[in-house]
Design a protein around this motif. Structure first.
Motif, PDB file in Angstrom:
ATOM      1  N   PHE A 154       5.640  -6.953 -11.104  1.00 35.10           N
ATOM      2  CA  PHE A 154       4.692  -5.844 -11.178  1.00 35.10           C
ATOM      3  C   PHE A 154       3.987  -5.774  -9.834  1.00 35.10           C
ATOM      4  CE2 PHE A 154       5.318  -6.869 -15.609  1.00 35.10           C
ATOM      5  CZ  PHE A 154       5.238  -5.648 -16.266  1.00 35.10           C
ATOM      6  N   GLN A 155       4.248  -4.717  -9.094  1.00 30.09           N
ATOM      7  CA  GLN A 155       3.743  -4.624  -7.727  1.00 30.09           C
ATOM      8  C   GLN A 155       2.651  -3.569  -7.630  1.00 30.09           C
ATOM      9  OE1 GLN A 155       5.001  -6.398  -4.692  1.00 30.09           O
ATOM     10  NE2 GLN A 155       2.923  -5.678  -4.231  1.00 30.09           N
ATOM     11  N   GLY A 156       1.476  -3.997  -7.191  1.00 26.54           N
ATOM     12  CA  GLY A 156       0.391  -3.076  -6.881  1.00 26.54           C
ATOM     13  C   GLY A 156       0.146  -3.080  -5.389  1.00 26.54           C
ATOM     14  N   GLU A 157      -0.884  -2.368  -4.956  1.00 25.04           N
ATOM     15  CA  GLU A 157      -1.176  -2.320  -3.527  1.00 25.04           C
ATOM     16  C   GLU A 157      -1.954  -3.539  -3.062  1.00 25.04           C
ATOM     17  OE1 GLU A 157      -2.986   1.338  -2.396  1.00 25.04           O
ATOM     18  OE2 GLU A 157      -1.421   2.569  -3.299  1.00 25.04           O
ATOM     19  N   LYS A 158      -2.694  -4.162  -3.974  1.00 25.43           N
ATOM     20  CA  LYS A 158      -3.495  -5.326  -3.603  1.00 25.43           C
ATOM     21  C   LYS A 158      -3.025  -6.611  -4.270  1.00 25.43           C
ATOM     22  CE  LYS A 158      -7.825  -2.921  -2.576  1.00 25.43           C
ATOM     23  NZ  LYS A 158      -9.286  -2.838  -2.869  1.00 25.43           N
ATOM     24  N   LYS A 159      -2.296  -6.490  -5.366  1.00 20.04           N
ATOM     25  CA  LYS A 159      -1.826  -7.661  -6.105  1.00 20.04           C
ATOM     26  C   LYS A 159      -0.400  -7.441  -6.558  1.00 20.04           C
ATOM     27  CE  LYS A 159      -6.225  -9.108  -8.226  1.00 20.04           C
ATOM     28  NZ  LYS A 159      -6.913  -9.350  -9.534  1.00 20.04           N
ATOM     29  N   LYS A 160       0.252  -8.545  -6.889  1.00 11.79           N
ATOM     30  CA  LYS A 160       1.518  -8.438  -7.592  1.00 11.79           C
ATOM     31  C   LYS A 160       1.639  -9.613  -8.545  1.00 11.79           C
ATOM     32  CE  LYS A 160       4.717 -10.800  -4.397  1.00 11.79           C
ATOM     33  NZ  LYS A 160       5.956 -10.619  -3.609  1.00 11.79           N
ATOM     34  N   TYR A 161       2.360  -9.393  -9.632  1.00 10.62           N
ATOM     35  CA  TYR A 161       2.606 -10.419 -10.640  1.00 10.62           C
ATOM     36  C   TYR A 161       4.112 -10.580 -10.778  1.00 10.62           C
ATOM     37  CZ  TYR A 161      -2.280  -9.608 -11.908  1.00 10.62           C
ATOM     38  OH  TYR A 161      -3.653  -9.479 -11.878  1.00 10.62           O
ATOM     39  N   VAL A 162       4.565 -11.826 -10.663  1.00 15.41           N
ATOM     40  CA  VAL A 162       5.994 -12.134 -10.787  1.00 15.41           C
ATOM     41  C   VAL A 162       6.185 -12.962 -12.055  1.00 15.41           C
ATOM     42  CG1 VAL A 162       7.996 -13.203  -9.718  1.00 15.41           C
ATOM     43  CG2 VAL A 162       6.260 -12.105  -8.275  1.00 15.41           C
ATOM     44  N   LEU A 163       7.037 -12.472 -12.963  1.00 11.92           N
ATOM     45  CA  LEU A 163       7.262 -13.125 -14.245  1.00 11.92           C
ATOM     46  C   LEU A 163       8.716 -13.579 -14.352  1.00 11.92           C
ATOM     47  CD1 LEU A 163       4.872 -10.969 -14.631  1.00 11.92           C
ATOM     48  CD2 LEU A 163       5.357 -11.161 -17.069  1.00 11.92           C
TER      49      LEU A 163
END
Length: 334
Positions: A20-29
């Motif tokens: 899940f990629q945002g402009e300030k954060k990302k989450y890798v599952l």
């Protein structure tokens, strides 16, 4: 109610991982078991409560995953999703979804709001542009001037053909063209005394927010307007534009702000550090269009976020001072 993956985040799959990629954060599952893929497929068109319950019964891992995604703002709730929404503010959905899990409710609050714009000149015209684009449904516009040729370097809601016409008539024409369903009330009068301010408020008691965009003379009239609004529990914001510096805020909201308009009154700021004080700003007959746009846009953003109840993006207690030559932003606290 239906649950959707938050459209403000980009979801990609590669090498057994979901990102899940945002402009300030990302989450890798870890998706080697396919749980994220299955949930994403189920939520693609929105998933109602019954479908979610059935999904989690079949696949218990999906329940824990949904809780984790919800906690991180990666899920939203809405009766309908953003796909197929061809409204003026359709592209706003992702911004609202980034800051609230109920973007539909945030948009509804914006659309149901009544905003008074006092002065539709250099900053007020910019504020009006953005409020119309955001979907505000009702306006009370206060002004007494006519469109002048020298307004057109910064007041982009007025066409050249409107020169010589009352600004209110030209502003209504612009607003009606952009938002035919918007309700627009005009108050054609000069507001210069506390008594005149009270008369305007008395005639319009149902205001949800006020943009104070009159500045002649700068300080005294804006102080009087914001103090009157505060006494009536009307949220208000004022901005000012000089040659080299400008400012906006706070958005004075009774019950939420810990400061009052008196804390930022011009008379109270005399003798303070000019570099960090809006009180050193004075009226000028000259203007540079981008400077008005910057201040007006930030004022509009504060109003929109307040109406949408996205309070984390609103400065309720701090005034922002912008140096136009360096881009530096400083805080002016009480």
């Amino acid at each position: 109610m239906r649950v959707w993956l938050n459209p403000a985040w980009q979801l990609t799959f590669a090498d057994g991982r979901a990102t899940f990629q945002g402009e300030k954060k990302k989450y890798v599952l870890d998706d080697r078991g396919g749980t994220v893929s299955r949930l994403a497929e189920a939520l693609e068109g929105g998933c109602d409560d019954e479908a979610i319950e059935a999904l989690t019964r079949r696949d218990p891992d999906c329940g824990g995953l949904m809780r984790a995604l919800r906690t991180r703002g990666l899920l939203i709730e809405s009766p309908t999703g953003p796909a197929g929404d061809d409204s003026v503010h359709a592209r706003q959905w992702g911004h609202l979804a980034l800051h609230t899990h109920r973007p539909d409710e945030a948009q509804r609050r914006i659309c149901d709001a009544t905003v008074m714009v006092m002065g539709v000149g250099g900053t007020g015209s910019v504020v009006l542009q953005h409020l119309i684009g955001a979907g505000v449904g009702r306006f009370v516009l206060v002004d007494s001037d006519s469109v002048q040729l020298n307004n057109l370097n910064r007041q982009f809601i007025f066409p050249r053909a409107a020169v010589g016409e009352p600004k209110l008539a030209a502003a209504r024409a612009y607003a009606s063209d952009r938002a035919p369903d918007a309700e627009i009330e005009l108050v054609d009068r000069f507001v210069g005394t506390p008594a005149e301010i009270d008369e305007v408020f008395d005639a319009h008691p149902d205001i949800d927010a006020l943009a104070v965009c009159i500045d002649q003379p700068i300080g005294s009239i804006s102080d009087a307007v914001t103090e009157s609004a505060w006494a009536r529990n009307v949220p208000s914001i004022f901005g000012g534009v000089g040659m080299q510096r400008g400012f906006y805020g706070p958005l004075f909201a009774p019950g939420r702000s810990t400061v009052t308009p008196k804390d930022f009154a011009y008379a109270e700021s005399a003798g303070s550090d000019a570099a960090n004080d809006s009180g050193s700003l004075r009226s000028t007959r000259y203007s540079f269009g981008p400077n008005n746009t910057v201040i007006g846009a930030w004022m509009a953003a504060a109003i929109i976020h307040h109406l949408a109840d996205i309070t984390g993006l609103v400065e309720y207690d701090v005034r922002k001072i912008i140096d136009f030559e360096t881009g530096r932003v400083t805080d002016q606290a009480r």
